[in-house]
Design an enzyme around this catalytic site. Sequence first.
Site, mmCIF file in Angstrom:
data_model
loop_
_atom_site.group_PDB
_atom_site.id
_atom_site.type_symbol
_atom_site.label_atom_id
_atom_site.label_comp_id
_atom_site.label_asym_id
_atom_site.label_seq_id
_atom_site.Cartn_x
_atom_site.Cartn_y
_atom_site.Cartn_z
ATOM 1 N N CYS B 175 59.317 -74.020 44.767
ATOM 2 C CA CYS B 175 60.612 -74.683 44.797
ATOM 3 C C CYS B 175 60.654 -75.770 43.736
ATOM 4 C CB CYS B 175 60.931 -75.218 46.179
ATOM 5 S SG CYS B 175 59.646 -76.277 46.851
ATOM 6 N N ARG B 176 61.063 -76.975 44.101
ATOM 7 C CA ARG B 176 61.355 -77.987 43.071
ATOM 8 C C ARG B 176 60.134 -78.721 42.577
ATOM 9 N NH1 ARG B 176 66.107 -79.365 46.927
ATOM 10 N NH2 ARG B 176 67.746 -78.108 46.001
#
Lengths: 223, 223
Positions: B175-176
Amino acid sequence: MSFKQELFSQFARVGKALSNGNRLELLEFLAQGERSVEQLSKVAGLTVANTSQHLQQLRHAGMVSCRKEGLKVYYSISGDDVIHLLDALRAVAERHVSDVQHLVNTFLTVKDDLEPIPRSELLERARDGLVTVLDVRPPEEYAAGHVPGAVNIPLQELEQRLGELGKEQEVVAYCRGPHCVLAFDAVARLREKGMKARRLEDGYPEWKIAGLPVEESQTASPE
Amino acid sequence: MSFKQELFSQFARVGKALSNGNRLELLEFLAQGERSVEQLSKVAGLTVANTSQHLQQLRHAGMVSCRKEGLKVYYSISGDDVIHLLDALRAVAERHVSDVQHLVNTFLTVKDDLEPIPRSELLERARDGLVTVLDVRPPEEYAAGHVPGAVNIPLQELEQRLGELGKEQEVVAYCRGPHCVLAFDAVARLREKGMKARRLEDGYPEWKIAGLPVEESQTASPE
DNA sequence: CTAGTAATCAACTAATCACTTGAATACTAT
DNA sequence: ATAGTATTCAAGTGATTAGTTGATTACTAG
């Protein structure tokens, strides 16, 4: 998703520890090695109580640890990752905040002449007798650990003891870290006297972290 | 020596920028690529005005820059050194602040099973068809850039679209960033369903910085 | 020119922070 | 025990910060 907020506020706790100039100064001193609360308070110009409070904040953020020995409590940086964090902070501040660049530029007479010498170069050149390594930190810090063969002349005594440094020999000065002013100042003064002087890149903590050899005096505070 | 104090308070300005959870969250989003104020305010759950104020603080600290295009103002991280700073901050928080470890531990069912897979391993294993790479970020972020060959299933849709992932195939989610919860959550859910799932170490920004190949969709916001 | 949108500014409140002061704790030496 | 020292604690004050709200600026489209 309260987990996310919890997590970010934990990170922010570390950020908060870095959000105060006095704490950053304390961290810079601590990067040299462990120090008592009293020593730290003197060097940072804060009251003992205030210093203790700052140190506790740093401890809560996990950046320093402490050890009690008799009456005194010795604080120290709790890991190399903290030094990396400080260097990353400096890098950003230096690169982006134009005020910092301005400050550094105005403080130093000529900037381009003041290129720091890389750590890797220093050792061999010192061994070959090409340069004199000058440690401008206070004697206590010198005693706690220094670059092998370095001469210790605190900044205040520099003017009187100029004779100890060869007139022709190039001098490489270092101090506490990449932005400790001591070495900048020393280089500026030596240059005023017409001597060849440069600054070592970074300072003693970075030297030590890089795994380069260090020397300790008998009067050193326990590591 | 007022110079010293000036200098430390300049550094502290950068520290202050890191001293607030919401700002850290904004920085994490910005690490994905540039974003408008409105986008940022939505994703962080703040008012537009408040977001704007935080962004200005970050800009003053030199951590983000902005670019006006028509009505919108796009902010972005102003350099790789800022991402390194964020990673250093995370490293310290993770290693030293026991609460963070506790949070991560309690959130995840079994910690030791959740060893992240290193970036270097992922590429070859994906090429050999051994793993399915899963991007759990929202479609906009996926579109702006993602790991080559990654499947995009936002977390909310994961349960419904489980069929798209092979039952036997190992899934690697990302993800981020290292502490964005999306991938943690995804792995936890997939494991609940009895699937093999792991997290990629760090997230997309670190992948990109490492110079590894990325893919962009046509709907991407301008870089 | 007018209406509408994105972002910023200005003014304000509640909360947090830095620092001071004086007392309390913990330890040492006599 | 007693006095002395290093550190921490507790309470308070002024300064700074986070966030809200409503007005203002800058720009676009009709």
